[in-house]
Scaffold this motif. Sequence first.
Motif, PDB file in Angstrom:
ATOM      1  N   PRO A   1     -18.934  52.411  23.064  1.00 58.73           N
ATOM      2  CA  PRO A   1     -17.709  52.406  23.074  1.00 58.73           C
ATOM      3  C   PRO A   1     -17.185  52.098  24.724  1.00 58.73           C
ATOM      4  O   PRO A   1     -18.026  52.308  25.643  1.00 58.73           O
ATOM      5  CB  PRO A   1     -17.048  53.996  22.832  1.00 58.73           C
ATOM      6  CG  PRO A   1     -18.266  54.381  21.918  1.00 58.73           C
ATOM      7  CD  PRO A   1     -19.479  53.777  22.412  1.00 58.73           C
ATOM      8  N   ALA A   2     -16.114  51.538  24.969  1.00 55.57           N
ATOM      9  CA  ALA A   2     -15.615  51.233  26.175  1.00 55.57           C
ATOM     10  C   ALA A   2     -15.450  52.573  26.933  1.00 55.57           C
ATOM     11  O   ALA A   2     -15.286  53.750  26.499  1.00 55.57           O
ATOM     12  CB  ALA A   2     -14.312  50.443  26.149  1.00 55.57           C
TER      13      ALA A   2
ATOM     14  N   ALA B   1     -11.942  51.668  31.533  1.00 54.52           N
ATOM     15  CA  ALA B   1     -11.305  50.560  31.114  1.00 54.52           C
ATOM     16  C   ALA B   1     -10.164  50.712  30.043  1.00 54.52           C
ATOM     17  O   ALA B   1      -9.382  50.135  30.051  1.00 54.52           O
ATOM     18  CB  ALA B   1     -12.413  49.717  30.408  1.00 54.52           C
ATOM     19  N   VAL B   2     -10.500  51.743  29.252  1.00 49.60           N
ATOM     20  CA  VAL B   2      -9.501  51.967  28.160  1.00 49.60           C
ATOM     21  C   VAL B   2      -7.994  52.602  29.047  1.00 49.60           C
ATOM     22  O   VAL B   2      -6.850  52.277  28.550  1.00 49.60           O
ATOM     23  CB  VAL B   2      -9.918  53.186  27.064  1.00 49.60           C
ATOM     24  CG1 VAL B   2      -8.707  53.701  26.203  1.00 49.60           C
ATOM     25  CG2 VAL B   2     -11.152  52.842  26.300  1.00 49.60           C
ATOM     26  N   LEU B   3      -8.198  53.512  29.947  1.00 54.98           N
ATOM     27  CA  LEU B   3      -6.884  53.927  30.521  1.00 54.98           C
ATOM     28  C   LEU B   3      -6.181  52.920  31.265  1.00 54.98           C
ATOM     29  O   LEU B   3      -4.929  53.103  31.347  1.00 54.98           O
ATOM     30  CB  LEU B   3      -7.220  55.245  31.330  1.00 54.98           C
ATOM     31  CG  LEU B   3      -7.617  56.371  30.636  1.00 54.98           C
ATOM     32  CD1 LEU B   3      -8.258  57.565  31.655  1.00 54.98           C
ATOM     33  CD2 LEU B   3      -6.640  56.882  29.654  1.00 54.98           C
TER      34      LEU B   3
ATOM     35  N   LEU C   1       0.924  55.622  20.259  1.00 53.69           N
ATOM     36  CA  LEU C   1       0.244  54.221  20.651  1.00 53.69           C
ATOM     37  C   LEU C   1      -1.225  54.332  21.285  1.00 53.69           C
ATOM     38  O   LEU C   1      -2.152  53.566  20.328  1.00 53.69           O
ATOM     39  CB  LEU C   1       1.076  53.777  21.505  1.00 53.69           C
ATOM     40  CG  LEU C   1       0.931  52.017  21.735  1.00 53.69           C
ATOM     41  CD1 LEU C   1       1.175  51.324  20.676  1.00 53.69           C
ATOM     42  CD2 LEU C   1       1.680  51.522  23.149  1.00 53.69           C
ATOM     43  N   ARG C   2      -1.235  55.298  21.935  1.00 53.46           N
ATOM     44  CA  ARG C   2      -2.738  55.520  22.440  1.00 53.46           C
ATOM     45  C   ARG C   2      -3.616  56.002  21.176  1.00 53.46           C
ATOM     46  O   ARG C   2      -4.678  55.606  21.126  1.00 53.46           O
ATOM     47  CB  ARG C   2      -2.875  56.469  23.575  1.00 53.46           C
ATOM     48  CG  ARG C   2      -2.159  56.046  24.786  1.00 53.46           C
ATOM     49  CD  ARG C   2      -2.163  57.079  25.966  1.00 53.46           C
ATOM     50  NE  ARG C   2      -1.642  56.327  27.165  1.00 53.46           N
ATOM     51  CZ  ARG C   2      -2.073  56.852  28.359  1.00 53.46           C
ATOM     52  NH1 ARG C   2      -2.942  58.020  28.460  1.00 53.46           N
ATOM     53  NH2 ARG C   2      -1.530  56.328  29.499  1.00 53.46           N
TER      54      ARG C   2
ATOM     55  N   THR D   1     -14.680  48.765  22.071  1.00 54.49           N
ATOM     56  CA  THR D   1     -15.811  48.429  22.936  1.00 54.49           C
ATOM     57  C   THR D   1     -15.249  47.772  24.172  1.00 54.49           C
ATOM     58  O   THR D   1     -13.915  47.682  24.106  1.00 54.49           O
ATOM     59  CB  THR D   1     -16.902  47.347  22.354  1.00 54.49           C
ATOM     60  OG1 THR D   1     -15.941  46.039  22.101  1.00 54.49           O
ATOM     61  CG2 THR D   1     -17.404  47.966  20.951  1.00 54.49           C
ATOM     62  N   ASP D   2     -15.994  47.652  25.049  1.00 56.01           N
ATOM     63  CA  ASP D   2     -15.448  46.928  26.383  1.00 56.01           C
ATOM     64  C   ASP D   2     -14.655  45.452  25.961  1.00 56.01           C
ATOM     65  O   ASP D   2     -13.883  45.185  26.682  1.00 56.01           O
ATOM     66  CB  ASP D   2     -16.574  46.921  27.642  1.00 56.01           C
ATOM     67  CG  ASP D   2     -16.746  48.099  28.359  1.00 56.01           C
ATOM     68  OD1 ASP D   2     -15.784  48.575  28.497  1.00 56.01           O
ATOM     69  OD2 ASP D   2     -17.697  48.328  28.679  1.00 56.01           O
ATOM     70  N   GLN D   3     -15.475  44.913  24.996  1.00 53.07           N
ATOM     71  CA  GLN D   3     -15.220  43.296  24.724  1.00 53.07           C
ATOM     72  C   GLN D   3     -13.754  43.552  24.054  1.00 53.07           C
ATOM     73  O   GLN D   3     -12.936  42.945  24.252  1.00 53.07           O
ATOM     74  CB  GLN D   3     -15.916  42.783  23.898  1.00 53.07           C
ATOM     75  CG  GLN D   3     -15.912  41.256  23.078  1.00 53.07           C
ATOM     76  CD  GLN D   3     -15.715  40.494  24.554  1.00 53.07           C
ATOM     77  OE1 GLN D   3     -16.378  40.179  25.390  1.00 53.07           O
ATOM     78  NE2 GLN D   3     -14.467  39.909  24.609  1.00 53.07           N
ATOM     79  N   ASP D   4     -13.661  44.572  23.154  1.00 51.91           N
ATOM     80  CA  ASP D   4     -12.388  44.690  22.534  1.00 51.91           C
ATOM     81  C   ASP D   4     -11.234  44.966  23.304  1.00 51.91           C
ATOM     82  O   ASP D   4     -10.151  44.526  23.333  1.00 51.91           O
ATOM     83  CB  ASP D   4     -12.356  46.313  21.580  1.00 51.91           C
ATOM     84  CG  ASP D   4     -13.349  46.180  20.483  1.00 51.91           C
ATOM     85  OD1 ASP D   4     -13.500  44.899  19.980  1.00 51.91           O
ATOM     86  OD2 ASP D   4     -13.815  47.053  20.144  1.00 51.91           O
TER      87      ASP D   4
END
Length: 262
Positions: A181-182, A186-188, A217-218, A227-230
């Motif tokens: 997973p990312a 990156a997600v925030l 939404l989150r 993932t990071d790519q997502d």
Amino acid sequence: MSESAAARGPVIILVEPQLGENIGMAARAMANFGLAEMRIVNPRDGWPNEKAEAASAGALHVLSAARVFGSVEEAIADLNVVFATTARERGQQKRVFGADGAMAETVAHAAAGAGVGVLFGRERTGLDNDAVALADAIITFPVNPAHASLNLAQAVLLVGYEWFKASGGSLPFSVGERPVPATREAVLSFFDYLEGELDAAGFFMPPEKRSIMVRNLRNIFHRLTMTDQDVRTLRGAVVALVQGRRGGRNLPRKGRAGEEEK
């Protein structure tokens, strides 16, 4: 029946089959799930049968090894355990299994070197009571009682499928190793950017509902386990939308007829 033969699974015994096509399709179902030995009792149209070969979809090794017998008694003489398939309760006080339970028992019998056979009846009428009486137990299937009759090859396929699963068969492929997973960073960062642009677009209305809308939404994105790519892909998609709305340079150019130029 030898231990090596038992290890290949139950013997499939077709009792007085009427159509060569059904024999061929039964052979195909056997080959799908690693069953090798077919026995045929008094096939109506004789044996060998060209229609069976045409319908077997390449399972000729099963058909070429098939043996023909004059009676059910002869076909099961060397077996230790016999199941009879039927859609009707016969009043014979035998144990009744689904195909899964019967094949779990077959695995245990085969491991001990016992020969196991499964009887399948005629296409129109199934097994008669005398044939069922020769079996140790019954296999039946959970089907719509208003339409309980199965095609011969379908019944063989269901038994073969449960045999293959019970004997350790597995899916031919899977998704593979789960991607990492990312990172939270990156997600925030993506959330901050997305929510800022949604603020600018007036999405969070009415204002007093903003915190609830942000959480909802989150949580949508969290359920995706990105993932990071997502995250990079989604952020790039939002950037393209924002730039397009603002007349950015990434817009496709229009040809003279109004079509997009590549």
